[in-house]
Write a protein that holds these residues in place. Structure first.
Motif, PDB file in Angstrom:
ATOM      1  N   VAL A  36       0.838  -1.205   0.000  1.00  0.00           N
ATOM      2  CA  VAL A  36       0.000   0.000   0.000  1.00  0.00           C
ATOM      3  C   VAL A  36       0.872   1.253   0.000  1.00  0.00           C
ATOM      4  N   VAL A  37       1.898   1.266   0.840  1.00  0.00           N
ATOM      5  CA  VAL A  37       2.803   2.420   0.891  1.00  0.00           C
ATOM      6  C   VAL A  37       3.517   2.585  -0.448  1.00  0.00           C
ATOM      7  N   GLY A  38       3.964   1.492  -1.016  1.00  0.00           N
ATOM      8  CA  GLY A  38       4.642   1.547  -2.314  1.00  0.00           C
ATOM      9  C   GLY A  38       3.744   2.108  -3.402  1.00  0.00           C
ATOM     10  N   ILE A  39       2.507   1.653  -3.415  1.00  0.00           N
ATOM     11  CA  ILE A  39       1.546   2.169  -4.398  1.00  0.00           C
ATOM     12  C   ILE A  39       1.294   3.650  -4.137  1.00  0.00           C
ATOM     13  N   GLY A  40       1.166   4.013  -2.863  1.00  0.00           N
ATOM     14  CA  GLY A  40       0.951   5.425  -2.510  1.00  0.00           C
ATOM     15  C   GLY A  40       2.092   6.305  -2.976  1.00  0.00           C
ATOM     16  N   VAL A  41       3.313   5.834  -2.769  1.00  0.00           N
ATOM     17  CA  VAL A  41       4.487   6.604  -3.199  1.00  0.00           C
ATOM     18  C   VAL A  41       4.517   6.709  -4.723  1.00  0.00           C
ATOM     19  N   THR A  48      -3.681  15.047  -7.196  1.00  0.00           N
ATOM     20  CA  THR A  48      -3.717  16.477  -6.902  1.00  0.00           C
ATOM     21  C   THR A  48      -4.809  16.776  -5.887  1.00  0.00           C
ATOM     22  N   LEU A  49      -4.632  17.888  -5.223  1.00  0.00           N
ATOM     23  CA  LEU A  49      -5.653  18.413  -4.325  1.00  0.00           C
ATOM     24  C   LEU A  49      -5.925  19.833  -4.794  1.00  0.00           C
ATOM     25  N   LYS A  50      -7.123  20.062  -5.281  1.00  0.00           N
ATOM     26  CA  LYS A  50      -7.506  21.365  -5.847  1.00  0.00           C
ATOM     27  C   LYS A  50      -6.529  21.812  -6.932  1.00  0.00           C
ATOM     28  N   GLY A  51      -6.073  20.856  -7.713  1.00  0.00           N
ATOM     29  CA  GLY A  51      -5.212  21.179  -8.845  1.00  0.00           C
ATOM     30  C   GLY A  51      -3.728  21.210  -8.545  1.00  0.00           C
ATOM     31  N   VAL A  52      -3.357  20.996  -7.286  1.00  0.00           N
ATOM     32  CA  VAL A  52      -1.935  21.042  -6.923  1.00  0.00           C
ATOM     33  C   VAL A  52      -1.470  19.623  -6.601  1.00  0.00           C
ATOM     34  N   PRO A  53      -0.397  19.173  -7.251  1.00  0.00           N
ATOM     35  CA  PRO A  53       0.119  17.827  -6.963  1.00  0.00           C
ATOM     36  C   PRO A  53       0.478  17.670  -5.476  1.00  0.00           C
ATOM     37  N   LEU A  54       0.180  16.495  -4.932  1.00  0.00           N
ATOM     38  CA  LEU A  54       0.399  16.256  -3.498  1.00  0.00           C
ATOM     39  C   LEU A  54       1.832  16.516  -3.035  1.00  0.00           C
ATOM     40  N   PRO A  55       2.853  16.101  -3.782  1.00  0.00           N
ATOM     41  CA  PRO A  55       4.211  16.393  -3.300  1.00  0.00           C
ATOM     42  C   PRO A  55       4.464  17.898  -3.134  1.00  0.00           C
ATOM     43  N   ILE A  56       3.847  18.699  -3.988  1.00  0.00           N
ATOM     44  CA  ILE A  56       4.025  20.148  -3.892  1.00  0.00           C
ATOM     45  C   ILE A  56       3.273  20.689  -2.673  1.00  0.00           C
ATOM     46  N   ILE A  57       2.120  20.108  -2.392  1.00  0.00           N
ATOM     47  CA  ILE A  57       1.379  20.518  -1.189  1.00  0.00           C
ATOM     48  C   ILE A  57       2.204  20.201   0.056  1.00  0.00           C
ATOM     49  N   PHE A  58       2.821  19.022   0.072  1.00  0.00           N
ATOM     50  CA  PHE A  58       3.658  18.665   1.224  1.00  0.00           C
ATOM     51  C   PHE A  58       4.841  19.619   1.346  1.00  0.00           C
ATOM     52  N   ASN A  89       6.995  26.811 -10.879  1.00  0.00           N
ATOM     53  CA  ASN A  89       7.632  26.056 -11.966  1.00  0.00           C
ATOM     54  C   ASN A  89       7.365  24.557 -11.852  1.00  0.00           C
ATOM     55  N   GLU A  90       7.320  24.057 -10.624  1.00  0.00           N
ATOM     56  CA  GLU A  90       7.044  22.630 -10.434  1.00  0.00           C
ATOM     57  C   GLU A  90       5.618  22.290 -10.872  1.00  0.00           C
TER      58      GLU A  90
END
Length: 200
Positions: A36-41, A48-58, A89-90
């Motif tokens: 599950v963690v591997g799939i999540g990663v 995305t959350l409201k159009g922003v990729p999750l890694p960028i939100i973090f 830019n990201e």
């Protein structure tokens, strides 16, 4: 009675898991969690959350100044901080495959920023529907010239993003109606004359 007791003891022993089985269950649980963690990663960069990729939100959430500016509703500081973090830019890199036109991409990214933080990029105006629209650069240049010459006293965008001008007499008209009456070439010529007259 003794026989029934033996049966009960045998039955209870069969129901009790042995240590190896317990270890096997934990192994399965750990493998499941790892999957599950591997799939999540693997999937997280595409979510995305409201159009922003999750890694960028973090990335944003772990930056104190950016968080503070966001919750203080300090749009200018937030925008500057996001620029410093290279977040714009990201996000552009994330969305670039979906857009062929760089200007459309920029508009989309600024719309995402506006929707999340209320920040309006300098090149955009907000329509009454809450969508961003690219400012008319010709309008800005023309309005600056016309104001300097004295043809208009003010200029602005309506809530729909339509450019308007205000005459010296206070009459409001759409830019597209007035601009042909005072072409840019004429305004430049008039301005040169005015500047020449001031020198003498």
């Amino acid at each position: 009675m003794g026989y029934l007791g033996n049966v009960k003891f045998w039955f209870d022993r069969e129901r009790m898991p042995s240590k190896p089985r317990s270890a096997t269950k934990w192994g399965k649980v750990l493998v499941s969690v790892a999957i599950v963690v591997g799939i999540g990663v693997a999937i997280a960069p595409s979510l995305t959350l409201k159009g922003v990729p999750l890694p960028i939100i973090f990335k944003f959430l772990t930056d104190g100044p950016a968080r503070e500016a966001y919750f203080d509703k300090d749009k200018a500081t937030l925008h500057d901080r996001l620029q410093e973090l290279n977040i714009e830019n990201e996000i552009k890199d994330y969305y670039r495959p979906q857009f062929q036109d760089e200007q459309e991409l920029d508009l989309h990214i600024h719309q995402v920023f506006y929707d999340l933080s209320g920040y309006i990029g300098k090149s955009y105006v907000v329509t009454s529907q809450g969508t961003l629209k690219l400012r008319d650069l010709d309008f800005q240049f023309w309005a600056r010239l016309a104001e300097e010459v004295g043809v208009i006293s003010d200029s602005y965008y309506s809530t729909d993003g339509i450019p308007y001008v205000v005459s010296k007499e206070g009459i409001v008209a759409r830019y597209e109606t007035i601009a042909p009456l005072y072409p840019r070439k004429w305004l430049k010529k008039k301005l040169r004359k005015q500047r020449g007259a001031k020198k003498t």
